[in-house]
Design an enzyme around this catalytic site. Structure first.
Site, PDB file in Angstrom:
ATOM      1  N   GLU A 138      -3.358  -7.398   8.280  1.00  0.00           N
ATOM      2  CA  GLU A 138      -4.580  -8.213   8.220  1.00  0.00           C
ATOM      3  C   GLU A 138      -4.298  -9.668   8.577  1.00  0.00           C
ATOM      4  O   GLU A 138      -5.217 -10.466   8.715  1.00  0.00           O
ATOM      5  CB  GLU A 138      -5.230  -8.102   6.838  1.00  0.00           C
ATOM      6  CG  GLU A 138      -4.714  -9.035   5.771  1.00  0.00           C
ATOM      7  CD  GLU A 138      -3.272  -8.757   5.412  1.00  0.00           C
ATOM      8  OE1 GLU A 138      -2.493  -9.732   5.293  1.00  0.00           O
ATOM      9  OE2 GLU A 138      -2.898  -7.577   5.257  1.00  0.00           O
ATOM     10  N   CYS A 145       2.047  -1.772   2.875  1.00  0.00           N
ATOM     11  CA  CYS A 145       2.878  -2.389   1.849  1.00  0.00           C
ATOM     12  C   CYS A 145       3.101  -1.433   0.670  1.00  0.00           C
ATOM     13  O   CYS A 145       3.813  -0.455   0.815  1.00  0.00           O
ATOM     14  CB  CYS A 145       2.262  -3.717   1.411  1.00  0.00           C
ATOM     15  SG  CYS A 145       3.446  -4.823   0.605  1.00  0.00           S
ATOM     16  N   PHE A 146       2.484  -1.665  -0.489  1.00  0.00           N
ATOM     17  CA  PHE A 146       2.615  -0.741  -1.612  1.00  0.00           C
ATOM     18  C   PHE A 146       2.133   0.643  -1.195  1.00  0.00           C
ATOM     19  O   PHE A 146       2.691   1.663  -1.614  1.00  0.00           O
ATOM     20  CB  PHE A 146       1.794  -1.267  -2.794  1.00  0.00           C
ATOM     21  CG  PHE A 146       2.254  -0.760  -4.135  1.00  0.00           C
ATOM     22  CD1 PHE A 146       3.415  -1.247  -4.718  1.00  0.00           C
ATOM     23  CD2 PHE A 146       1.526   0.192  -4.822  1.00  0.00           C
ATOM     24  CE1 PHE A 146       3.845  -0.795  -5.961  1.00  0.00           C
ATOM     25  CE2 PHE A 146       1.946   0.654  -6.062  1.00  0.00           C
ATOM     26  CZ  PHE A 146       3.106   0.159  -6.636  1.00  0.00           C
ATOM     27  N   GLY A 149       9.244  -6.634  -2.389  1.00  0.00           N
ATOM     28  CA  GLY A 149      10.557  -6.687  -2.983  1.00  0.00           C
ATOM     29  C   GLY A 149      11.187  -5.321  -3.155  1.00  0.00           C
ATOM     30  O   GLY A 149      12.328  -5.208  -3.609  1.00  0.00           O
ATOM     31  N   HIS A 165       1.808  -6.520   6.558  1.00  0.00           N
ATOM     32  CA  HIS A 165       0.392  -6.804   6.322  1.00  0.00           C
ATOM     33  C   HIS A 165      -0.331  -7.050   7.647  1.00  0.00           C
ATOM     34  O   HIS A 165      -0.338  -8.176   8.156  1.00  0.00           O
ATOM     35  CB  HIS A 165       0.244  -8.047   5.436  1.00  0.00           C
ATOM     36  CG  HIS A 165       0.702  -7.855   4.029  1.00  0.00           C
ATOM     37  ND1 HIS A 165       0.235  -8.613   2.983  1.00  0.00           N
ATOM     38  CD2 HIS A 165       1.588  -6.991   3.477  1.00  0.00           C
ATOM     39  CE1 HIS A 165       0.807  -8.232   1.849  1.00  0.00           C
ATOM     40  NE2 HIS A 165       1.646  -7.243   2.137  1.00  0.00           N
TER      41      HIS A 165
END
Length: 382
Positions: A356, A257-258, A301, A354
């Site tokens: 997880e 993600c980030f 986003g 993600h």
């Protein structure tokens, strides 16, 4: 209790308040997941965002003490917008109701909203600044409320990871025999991620965002991980510099993600804000190395720019970096957004979703094993 959701473009949706009472400002975004509202509310990636649930019926499984995704069990969303609130909690693990937990943590919600119309509005015009006003605040003139909503800080350019990150390092021990030691940067890490590492024999040292390369190398890690998190990746210059040091040192790297956006920036790619983002647990992603399609859990986003250029297919696009040739490994089948990048030598890889699976499907769990394989190859004695 009367409540009103106000958007910065002047649209207003009246309903009834639940949880805490008062005023909450944030960016209105929608989530398409049918389940997992507790994991969503406690995901630090939702910091400063008012979440609109596309699923119409929320709260029926209550709130338990096991499924929180934030360190410290904090709710991070700025507010919650739903159609219908369950009148009765029905789950054997439920310790209390959703409104009770929201009230205890000071989180404001609004129910009775036509979320179909609202989600279509956000899809058509994009995520937007918003505010929930309940109780006496809902009686103020709408023009006043719109002005207050417009006055909040924009999500674009917001540096939020330091606000959600741990302030002190902590360790999540490996289960059973310890095989590897990983340093994980907490940009807004979900608690399920270190648990996945622990089940695979990995000791995880979770460190604050912005911890220096020198400090993490003092732990002598076998690999480095950068987590999910909120905010604009264009502001994460310090973390990009750290990741560049990690890549130069040939330390195995994995990001989600980030962390995907930070790796992409370290490899020379730019980032941009998506119109309404990807938030849900049924987003199809194609792995261009294997041809396999995973159904994924996502919450972002912002995204990496396509190195092939605007209008060209992103999947499999090759590009050069300061650390060798790299490739776009994954793309979203809905809109061809870049969903993963990697160095061709295998020393660093990341995905936008993600793995997880909290909440969400388990298709992407093998990515944790890919990280273990990379560390095993880099340190054969282990």
């Amino acid at each position: 209790m009367p409540a009103i959701l106000v958007l910065a473009d002047g649209r207003a949706f009246r309903g009834y308040g639940f949880g805490a009472t008062g005023t909450s400002l944030g960016e209105a975004v929608f989530n398409t997941a049918m389940t997992g509202y507790q994991e969503t509310l406690t995901d630090p990636s939702y910091h400063r965002q008012i979440v609109v649930s596309a699923a119409p019926h929320i709260g029926n499984t209550g709130w338990n003490d096991e499924d929180n995704e934030s360190h410290g069990n904090k709710i991070w969303v700025a507010g919650l917008v739903i159609r219908d609130l369950a009148h009765r909690v029905s789950n054997w693990r439920a310790a209390r109701s959703l409104p009770e937990e929201m009230s205890a943590q000071g989180i404001i919600g609004i129910r009775g909203v036509d979320t179909r119309t609202l989600v279509r509005h956000l899809r058509n015009y994009g995520s937007i600044a918003a505010g929930i006003f309940s109780g006496e605040a809902a009686q103020r003139p709408v023009d006043e409320l719109v002005a207050e909503v417009k006055g909040q800080e924009s999500m674009q350019g917001a540096d939020l990871s330091a606000q959600v990150s741990t302030t002190e390092p902590y360790t999540v021990a490996a289960e059973g025999e310890k095989r590897f030691k990983v340093v994980a940067y907490d940009m807004g890490i979900k608690t399920a991620t270190p648990r996945h590492f622990a089940k695979r024999g990995i000791e995880t040292i979770v460190v604050p965002a912005g911890t220096s390369f020198k400090d993490i190398m003092a732990y002598e890690p076998d690999g480095v991980f950068v987590s999910n998190g909120p905010g604009d990746p264009a502001t994460a210059d310090d973390m990009v510099a750290v990741v560049r040091d990690i890549l130069a040192a040939k330390v195995p790297f994995f990001g989600i993600c980030f962390g995907n956006q930070i790796l992409g920036r370290a490899l020379g790619l730019g980032t941009y804000k998506l119109k309404f983002g990807h938030r849900g647990i049924n987003v199809p992603v194609l792995n261009h190395k294997t041809g396999k399609i995973d159904i994924t859990s996502q919450n972002h986003g912002f995204a990496l720019e396509n190195p092939a250029g605007e209008g060209k297919p992103a999947g499999g696009a090759a590009f050069t970096s300061d650390f060798g040739p790299a490739t776009v490994t994954h793309t979203c089948l809905n809109d061809d957004v870049v969903e993963g990048v990697a160095l061709d030598d295998g020393m660093a890889f990341s995905v936008q979703y993600h793995p997880e699976s909290a909440a969400g499907p388990h298709d992407a769990n093998p990515l944790f094993d890919q990280f273990i394989e990379l560390m095993t190859q880099h340190t054969p004695n282990k």
